[in-house]
Design an enzyme around this catalytic site. Structure first.
Site, PDB file in Angstrom:
ATOM      1  N   SER A 188     -91.646 -31.859  42.945  1.00 17.91           N
ATOM      2  CA  SER A 188     -92.231 -31.809  44.284  1.00 17.91           C
ATOM      3  C   SER A 188     -93.647 -32.362  44.333  1.00 17.91           C
ATOM      4  O   SER A 188     -94.043 -32.993  45.306  1.00 17.91           O
ATOM      5  CB  SER A 188     -92.211 -30.373  44.818  1.00 17.91           C
ATOM      6  OG  SER A 188     -90.904 -29.877  44.869  1.00 17.91           O
ATOM      7  N   HIS A 240     -98.104 -29.101  45.068  1.00 18.17           N
ATOM      8  CA  HIS A 240     -97.901 -29.994  46.209  1.00 18.17           C
ATOM      9  C   HIS A 240     -99.225 -30.587  46.663  1.00 18.17           C
ATOM     10  O   HIS A 240     -99.330 -31.799  46.906  1.00 18.17           O
ATOM     11  CB  HIS A 240     -97.262 -29.232  47.370  1.00 18.17           C
ATOM     12  CG  HIS A 240     -95.931 -28.644  47.039  1.00 18.17           C
ATOM     13  ND1 HIS A 240     -95.310 -27.707  47.854  1.00 18.17           N
ATOM     14  CD2 HIS A 240     -95.091 -28.835  45.998  1.00 18.17           C
ATOM     15  CE1 HIS A 240     -94.152 -27.368  47.319  1.00 18.17           C
ATOM     16  NE2 HIS A 240     -93.997 -28.033  46.199  1.00 18.17           N
TER      17      HIS A 240
END
Length: 382
Positions: A188, A240
């Site tokens: 991610s 992230h």
């Protein structure tokens, strides 16, 4: 990159329309010089192969991880036992249909203690190729195909490959400064790096886009929504954020394009004065390139130095933990470490665990490491 085990996150992509220079004959450009051909090639479509290779690599790594996990041998409760050694841990232990946390640690998950005290810096990279389960893998790989293939077609395998890997590393680095007690795996962070690169590419190549304002607003909404999902528990939003910041800065360095008019004026016979440009890049593109490169080098250097010193960013930022998880009446963000004392009597293991002020005692006959770890997790959730 990345997730606390277990979790998953989905990322969407944007749509944009780029205006390319007048189509030129490839053979004549190659004849005029390799530099000229490369500069025009930047506006032509590449055949994507690296991103599909990354997807295959992630799938292969997941299969290898499940083989190493070998649930029937190491656990009492497994799902889809007909798969043999590739069967999944129980949903109570891993709701994403995947291996145990112990297996992920063995395969190279990001674990700060081992990075700092075990000199295992390689975990900052290996963790982006591991996934917590089938659902986690599918979400990330579908997102990678949607975002990555489009970017590789536009900018080629080298720049997008570097953007992906370095962004994943940046996400792991920021995560390791904030997430001290849990392991983290997933692509991610690298995916958010691609989103960040898309945003900076739109900014630095602003003049070659049509409907630029609509594209910018759409991309910003997608980014905000996906970052907002990161405030859910067990999702490593620091990875992230770190991946996004890294990708955003890398986009100014890797995804810069020469001016439309400069390429058309210099390398095509059909020169249109209205598209003329004296310089290959605009001044603001060069400024953004230099500033971004300096910030990247300084940020990675500072991050690695702090990590090696065992720096815990949470001690110096009392509110930063809200960036990764916001507690509500529906869930808790408490990730306090569980401590267990064991006593072995013959083939039986008595395990007493303490977490969040609560105590629990478990009796495990012929217990495996996976069972012990599962009991620790149950005690932490209670």
């Amino acid at each position: 990159m990345a997730e606390h085990h277990p979790s998953d996150i989905q990322i969407n992509s944007r749509q944009g329309t780029a205006i390319h220079p007048v189509e030129a004959d490839g053979q004549s450009l190659q004849a005029s010089g390799s530099v000229a051909y490369w500069e025009v090639k930047q506006f032509r479509k590449w055949i994507p192969w690296l991103i599909p290779s990354f997807v295959i690599a992630n799938i292969v790594m997941f299969i290898i991880t499940m083989s190493v996990n070998n649930c029937p041998k190491n656990s009492v409760s497994c799902i889809a036992r007909f798969l043999g050694r590739f069967s999944f841990q129980s949903l109570k232990e891993n709701p994403l249909l995947g291996p145990s946390s112990l297996t992920l640690r063995r395969m190279g998950a990001l674990e700060v203690n081992k990075v700092v005290h075990g000199n295992q810096l390689w975990r900052l990279v290996t963790c982006i190729w591991l996934h917590a389960g089938v659902f986690h893998l599918l979400a990330n790989m579908l997102s990678l195909l949607v975002i990555g293939i489009r970017l590789e077609q536009e900018f080629g395998f080298l720049r997008i490959g570097l953007l992906y890997v370095i962004s994943g590393f940046g996400g792991s680095l920021l995560s390791s400064l904030f997430i001290q007690s849990n392991i983290s795996v997933g692509a991610s962070g690298a995916l958010f790096g691609l989103l960040g690169g898309m945003l900076s590419e739109l900014i630095t190549n602003w003049t070659i886009y049509s409907n630029k304002v609509a594209a910018l607003v759409t991309l910003l909404v997608i980014i905000v929504i996906n970052l907002a999902v990161g405030i859910l528990p067990h999702v490593d939003n620091f990875a992230h954020i770190g991946g996004f910041i890294s990708g955003f800065l890398l986009g100014f360095v890797f995804l810069i394009r020469p001016q439309f008019g400069w390429v058309s004026q210099r390398y095509t016979s059909q020169t249109n004065s209205s598209f003329g440009a004296n310089h290959k890049f605009k001044i603001y593109q060069c400024v953004l390139w230099i500033v971004s490169l300096i910030l990247l080098i300084a940020g990675f250097t500072a991050g690695l130095v702090l990590l090696r010193r065992g720096f815990d960013a949470n001690r110096h930022c009392s509110w930063c933990h809200y960036l990764s998880c916001v507690p509500t009446s529906k869930w808790s963000c408490n990730s306090e470490t569980t401590y267990c004392l064991s006593q072995q009597v013959g083939n039986q293991l008595n395990l007493t665990c303490s977490s969040n002020g609560k105590f629990g005692t478990y009796i495990l006959p012929n217990a495996s490491n996976s069972e012990i770890q599962g009991k620790e997790k149950d005690d932490q959730k209670s």
